[in-house]
Scaffold this active site. Structure first.
Site, PDB file in Angstrom:
ATOM      1  N   ARG A 165      73.942  21.635  71.164  1.00 38.78           N
ATOM      2  CA  ARG A 165      72.596  21.423  70.626  1.00 38.78           C
ATOM      3  C   ARG A 165      71.548  21.361  71.724  1.00 38.78           C
ATOM      4  O   ARG A 165      70.513  22.027  71.651  1.00 38.78           O
ATOM      5  CB  ARG A 165      72.581  20.120  69.810  1.00 38.78           C
ATOM      6  N   ARG A 246      75.895  14.057  81.702  1.00 43.42           N
ATOM      7  CA  ARG A 246      76.553  12.844  82.185  1.00 43.42           C
ATOM      8  C   ARG A 246      76.902  13.052  83.648  1.00 43.42           C
ATOM      9  O   ARG A 246      77.328  14.138  84.056  1.00 43.42           O
ATOM     10  CB  ARG A 246      77.817  12.520  81.373  1.00 43.42           C
ATOM     11  N   ASP A 270      69.343  13.316  86.179  1.00 46.12           N
ATOM     12  CA  ASP A 270      68.917  12.191  85.342  1.00 46.12           C
ATOM     13  C   ASP A 270      70.094  11.278  85.038  1.00 46.12           C
ATOM     14  O   ASP A 270      69.915  10.241  84.413  1.00 46.12           O
ATOM     15  CB  ASP A 270      68.296  12.712  84.041  1.00 46.12           C
ATOM     16  N   GLU A 275      75.623   3.717  86.682  1.00 44.89           N
ATOM     17  CA  GLU A 275      74.233   3.470  86.299  1.00 44.89           C
ATOM     18  C   GLU A 275      74.045   1.985  86.001  1.00 44.89           C
ATOM     19  O   GLU A 275      74.878   1.391  85.302  1.00 44.89           O
ATOM     20  CB  GLU A 275      73.869   4.310  85.079  1.00 44.89           C
ATOM     21  N   HIS A 294      67.958   8.168  84.187  1.00 50.29           N
ATOM     22  CA  HIS A 294      68.531   8.419  82.858  1.00 50.29           C
ATOM     23  C   HIS A 294      67.508   8.160  81.744  1.00 50.29           C
ATOM     24  O   HIS A 294      67.692   7.306  80.874  1.00 50.29           O
ATOM     25  CB  HIS A 294      69.778   7.560  82.616  1.00 50.29           C
ATOM     26  N   ILE A 295      66.445   8.927  81.776  1.00 50.22           N
ATOM     27  CA  ILE A 295      65.365   8.780  80.796  1.00 50.22           C
ATOM     28  C   ILE A 295      65.278   9.969  79.853  1.00 50.22           C
ATOM     29  O   ILE A 295      64.288  10.124  79.137  1.00 50.22           O
ATOM     30  CB  ILE A 295      63.999   8.591  81.501  1.00 50.22           C
ATOM     31  N   GLY A 296      66.327  10.795  79.811  1.00 53.18           N
ATOM     32  CA  GLY A 296      66.283  11.965  78.944  1.00 53.18           C
ATOM     33  C   GLY A 296      65.983  11.629  77.506  1.00 53.18           C
ATOM     34  O   GLY A 296      65.236  12.341  76.831  1.00 53.18           O
TER      35      GLY A 296
END
Length: 328
Positions: A165, A246, A270, A275, A294-296
């Site tokens: 997707r 990831r 990202d 994390e 990691h703000i996707g």
């Protein structure tokens, strides 16, 4: 009833849903800081009946679930969370529920990272600001005016590793930029790739021919380390890597070596193996990188859906008819 909301870094959860509408006036505790140490986390979460986890920020292995005797409901944002041991939760009669999400957010960030990387936007922005204290020198080359040469994207090749997707959305954006899109995954359907406007290629061809490779793979034992030294060796020294899927999909040490050795032109990331990314991690000082925390998926629209559905999950569970159950 006691509810814990975990890893709410922006302290925003309570403002995105009607938590006060839950029956019984539950006591809600918001944790705005990540708790990394297992012992501290178990002690902090022990009193709670319900825990709302934000994606995979906090892992719930069997060892942690065993130390949470009061836990009845674990809600994760999104409809999948590899960091939760679903079988262990089922054995302990802990119901795990998910939420809907927003599909466009991560693909949008991927393109933000691509543009930031190939046009050196963070680097030029930093120089402009640093030059502010240089007085008249700010307008000279030595003052940081126009130091880089960007890569034009029109007519270049975008390689999409993982045409799910998110990958299909990124491929559509690439076409809008006038790029030739290549696609590869381990179980790629060539016809579906062509329907998405992408040329199906082998893994070797994807890395050897692409000017930008964007990674969109779900993390699994099969995909861990999927991109490593062999793939970087195939890439052109002018090519870039972008990872918004990831961290462990890309071999951390191989990536650092490729960046430091000039095997690739740069990388935008990202996601990371650990994390939050440790302060001493070599990626923080690696050359030719753009790093985001990691703000996707971290957008206003996404948070509205996440927390609205989390409240609905709790209400449905209390009503005896849980919804979006992941370990039923």
């Amino acid at each position: 009833m006691r509810i814990a909301i975990l890893d709410d870094y922006q302290n925003a959860a309570l403002g995105y849903a009607d938590w006060k509408g839950l029956p019984g006036s539950p006591e809600i505790t918001v944790f705005t800081e990540h708790i990394a140490r297992h012992e501290l986390l178990a002690a902090a979460l022990r009193p709670f009946d319900v825990i709302v986890a934000m994606r995979e920020r906090t892992a719930f292995p069997a060892s942690l679930l065993a130390r949470l005797p009061d836990l009845k409901l674990l809600v994760t944002t999104g409809m999948g969370n590899a960091a939760i041991d679903l079988d262990a939760a089922r054995e302990r009669a802990i119901t795990v529920c998910g939420t809907n999400g927003v599909t466009e957010a991560t693909a949008e960030l991927a393109w933000g990272l691509i543009l930031a990387l190939v046009r050196h936007i963070p680097e030029e922005d930093r120089r402009m600001r640093e030059s502010a204290g240089a007085g008249g020198a700010a307008v000279s080359v030595r003052g940081g005016w126009q130091r880089t040469i960007g890569l034009g994207l029109h007519g270049r090749r975008l390689g999409v590793a993982g045409l799910g997707r998110q990958g299909r959305q990124v491929a559509r954006y690439g076409q809008a930029f006038g790029m030739q899109v290549l696609a590869w995954s381990q179980n790629l359907d060539p016809d579906q790739a062509r329907e998405a406007g992408a040329e199906p290629v082998s893994k070797e061809q994807l890395f050897a021919r692409s000017d930008v490779v964007s990674v969109h793979y779900k993390l699994s034992p099969r995909s861990t380390g999927l991109i490593g030294a062999a793939e970087f060796a195939l890439m052109k020294p002018t090519a870039y890597l972008v990872n918004t899927s990831r961290g462990p999909v890309v071999d951390h040490d191989a990536l650092v070596a490729a960046l430091r050795g000039g095997q690739i032109a740069g990388a935008a990331l990202d996601v990371y193996d650990t994390e939050p990314l440790p302060l001493g991690d070599p990626l923080r000082s690696a050359p030719n990188t753009v790093l985001t925390p990691h703000i996707g998926y971290v957008t206003d629209d996404t948070y509205q859906v996440f927390y609205r559905d989390a409240v609905a999950d709790i209400a449905a569970y209390l009503d005896g008819h849980p919804v979006r159950v992941l370990n039923g």
